[in-house]
Motif scaffolding. Structure first.
Motif, PDB file in Angstrom:
ATOM      1  N   SER A 184      39.877  47.020  34.610  1.00  0.00           N
ATOM      2  CA  SER A 184      40.830  47.389  35.662  1.00  0.00           C
ATOM      3  C   SER A 184      41.335  48.813  35.485  1.00  0.00           C
ATOM      4  O   SER A 184      41.698  49.464  36.463  1.00  0.00           O
ATOM      5  CB  SER A 184      42.005  46.407  35.698  1.00  0.00           C
ATOM      6  N   PHE A 234      35.839  41.744  39.915  1.00  0.00           N
ATOM      7  CA  PHE A 234      37.077  41.260  40.524  1.00  0.00           C
ATOM      8  C   PHE A 234      36.863  40.585  41.878  1.00  0.00           C
ATOM      9  O   PHE A 234      37.794  40.025  42.434  1.00  0.00           O
ATOM     10  CB  PHE A 234      38.066  42.421  40.703  1.00  0.00           C
ATOM     11  N   PRO A 294      35.453  37.761  42.901  1.00  0.00           N
ATOM     12  CA  PRO A 294      35.814  36.354  43.096  1.00  0.00           C
ATOM     13  C   PRO A 294      37.313  36.154  43.347  1.00  0.00           C
ATOM     14  O   PRO A 294      37.708  35.354  44.202  1.00  0.00           O
ATOM     15  CB  PRO A 294      35.391  35.683  41.791  1.00  0.00           C
ATOM     16  N   TRP A 295      38.156  36.898  42.617  1.00  0.00           N
ATOM     17  CA  TRP A 295      39.600  36.766  42.809  1.00  0.00           C
ATOM     18  C   TRP A 295      40.054  37.397  44.122  1.00  0.00           C
ATOM     19  O   TRP A 295      40.928  36.866  44.792  1.00  0.00           O
ATOM     20  CB  TRP A 295      40.362  37.395  41.636  1.00  0.00           C
ATOM     21  N   ALA A 322      39.034  34.987  46.848  1.00  0.00           N
ATOM     22  CA  ALA A 322      39.911  33.815  46.833  1.00  0.00           C
ATOM     23  C   ALA A 322      41.275  34.150  47.419  1.00  0.00           C
ATOM     24  O   ALA A 322      41.841  33.365  48.188  1.00  0.00           O
ATOM     25  CB  ALA A 322      40.067  33.292  45.406  1.00  0.00           C
ATOM     26  N   ALA A 323      41.808  35.314  47.101  1.00  0.00           N
ATOM     27  CA  ALA A 323      43.114  35.722  47.629  1.00  0.00           C
ATOM     28  C   ALA A 323      43.065  35.888  49.139  1.00  0.00           C
ATOM     29  O   ALA A 323      44.034  35.577  49.835  1.00  0.00           O
ATOM     30  CB  ALA A 323      43.570  37.022  46.969  1.00  0.00           C
TER      31      ALA A 323
END
Length: 88
Positions: free
Chosen positions: A13, A57, A59-60, A63-64
């Motif tokens: 990140s 990142f 997948p997150w 999902a968000a």
């Protein structure tokens, strides 16, 4: 997810850079007849652009965009749209 995976994600990140940000606070109030009081629905709105290796990142982020995040989701708040593309 173990501690080593979390450390790896934190390191990755740091390699992502914010290119632009147009985020602002939007003050919204609504009146609840059930509670007989004003309710605060304020929150952040706007757009941000990031550059770097984001594949880990995705997948997150996906999902968000489906689940929505933040407070007052039942009132339509907390929605994010994720758009992947190249910056030219």
């Amino acid at each position: 997810m173990d501690f080593a995976e979390i450390e790896t994600l934190q390191y990755l990140s740091e390699m992502v850079q914010e290119v632009s940000s147009g985020v602002y606070l939007n003050n919204i109030d609504r009146y609840s007849t059930r509670r007989n009081m004003k309710m605060d629905l304020s929150g952040l709105m706007g757009a941000m652009t990031f550059q770097g290796e984001l594949s880990v990142f995705t997948p997150w982020l996906n999902a968000a965009s489906v689940l929505h995040i933040g407070r007052n989701v039942t009132f339509g708040c907390g929605k994010i749209d994720v758009v992947f593309g190249n910056i030219e």
